[in-house]
Design a protein around this motif. Structure first.
Motif, PDB file in Angstrom:
ATOM      1  N   GLN A   1       0.715  -1.173   0.028  1.00 24.37           N
ATOM      2  CA  GLN A   1      -0.024   0.144  -0.093  1.00 24.37           C
ATOM      3  C   GLN A   1       0.660   1.321   0.046  1.00 24.37           C
ATOM      4  O   GLN A   1       0.628   2.062  -0.895  1.00 24.37           O
ATOM      5  CB  GLN A   1      -1.007  -0.072   1.169  1.00 24.37           C
TER       6      GLN A   1
ATOM      7  N   GLU B   1       2.108   1.752  -3.282  1.00 24.47           N
ATOM      8  CA  GLU B   1       1.231   2.194  -4.360  1.00 24.47           C
ATOM      9  C   GLU B   1       0.977   3.557  -4.368  1.00 24.47           C
ATOM     10  O   GLU B   1       0.964   4.383  -4.923  1.00 24.47           O
ATOM     11  CB  GLU B   1      -0.218   1.440  -4.187  1.00 24.47           C
TER      12      GLU B   1
ATOM     13  N   CYS C   1       3.734   5.638  -5.557  1.00 21.89           N
ATOM     14  CA  CYS C   1       3.717   5.745  -6.899  1.00 21.89           C
ATOM     15  C   CYS C   1       2.574   6.856  -7.508  1.00 21.89           C
ATOM     16  O   CYS C   1       2.874   7.612  -8.346  1.00 21.89           O
ATOM     17  CB  CYS C   1       3.109   4.512  -7.401  1.00 21.89           C
TER      18      CYS C   1
END
Length: 181
Positions: free
Chosen positions: A118, A121, A124
């Motif tokens: 998580q 992500e 990103c």
């Protein structure tokens, strides 16, 4: 007094802490076995002595096998996954956000890996958002620079036209003066 002990415990590796637990377990088993053997030697019936010796041998063997299984389980289920998690964190800290983080069940290690995935992500997404914003800023800056160049060119044209007008006015004033004389 609590701080030095806490520092030692915080710096102790998982492998070392489990080895200490297993060593304490084995020492207790050995002590119990020693007491059993002592009792067997001092028992009046030789059959009871043999039975106790066999029982102690079985308990010792079971303790060694159990210790080996626990050591293997801790290594396979705690130490190796933690080492992998550290490598993932080091990779992310190095700027590599593309590597996949595997899912690992529902226990504490699995939740740690899910949190790492998580976090990756979200990083990103943040990097993508910053990249998109910077591209928008760059495009806006390019437009402003183009507008500034256009304005500069028009200003130069106006200055040139103004100079021509001034020269024409001087010429006209000179002509008027000559006609007046």
């Amino acid at each position: 007094m609590r701080q030095p002990i806490q520092r030692i415990l915080d710096n102790m590796t998982v492998r070392l802490s489990w080895l200490l637990v297993l060593a304490a377990f084995m020492l207790l088993i050995l002590a119990l076995s020693g007491l059993g053997l002592y009792a067997a030697e001092h028992a009046g019936d030789p059959a009871v002595g043999r039975l106790v010796r066999w029982g102690v041998g079985v308990v010792l063997l079971a303790a060694v096998v159990t210790g080996g299984v626990v050591l293997w389980g801790v290594t396979a289920n705690v130490i190796r996954p933690l080492e992998h998690a550290v490598r993932h964190c080091e990779r992310i800290a190095g700027g590599d956000l593309a590597g996949a983080i595997e899912a690992r069940g529902e226990n504490e290690i699995g939740r740690l890996y899910a949190s790492l995935a998580q976090m990756q992500e979200e990083l990103c997404a943040t990097v993508s958002q910053v990249r998109g914003s910077s591209e928008g800023i760059y495009a806006g800056a390019q437009k402003i620079a183009g507008g500034n160049q256009d304005l500069s060119a028009r200003t130069e044209e106006q200055a040139s036209a103004l100079q021509e007008t001034a020269a024409s006015m001087e010429q006209l004033a000179s002509t008027v003066k000559q006609n007046a004389d």
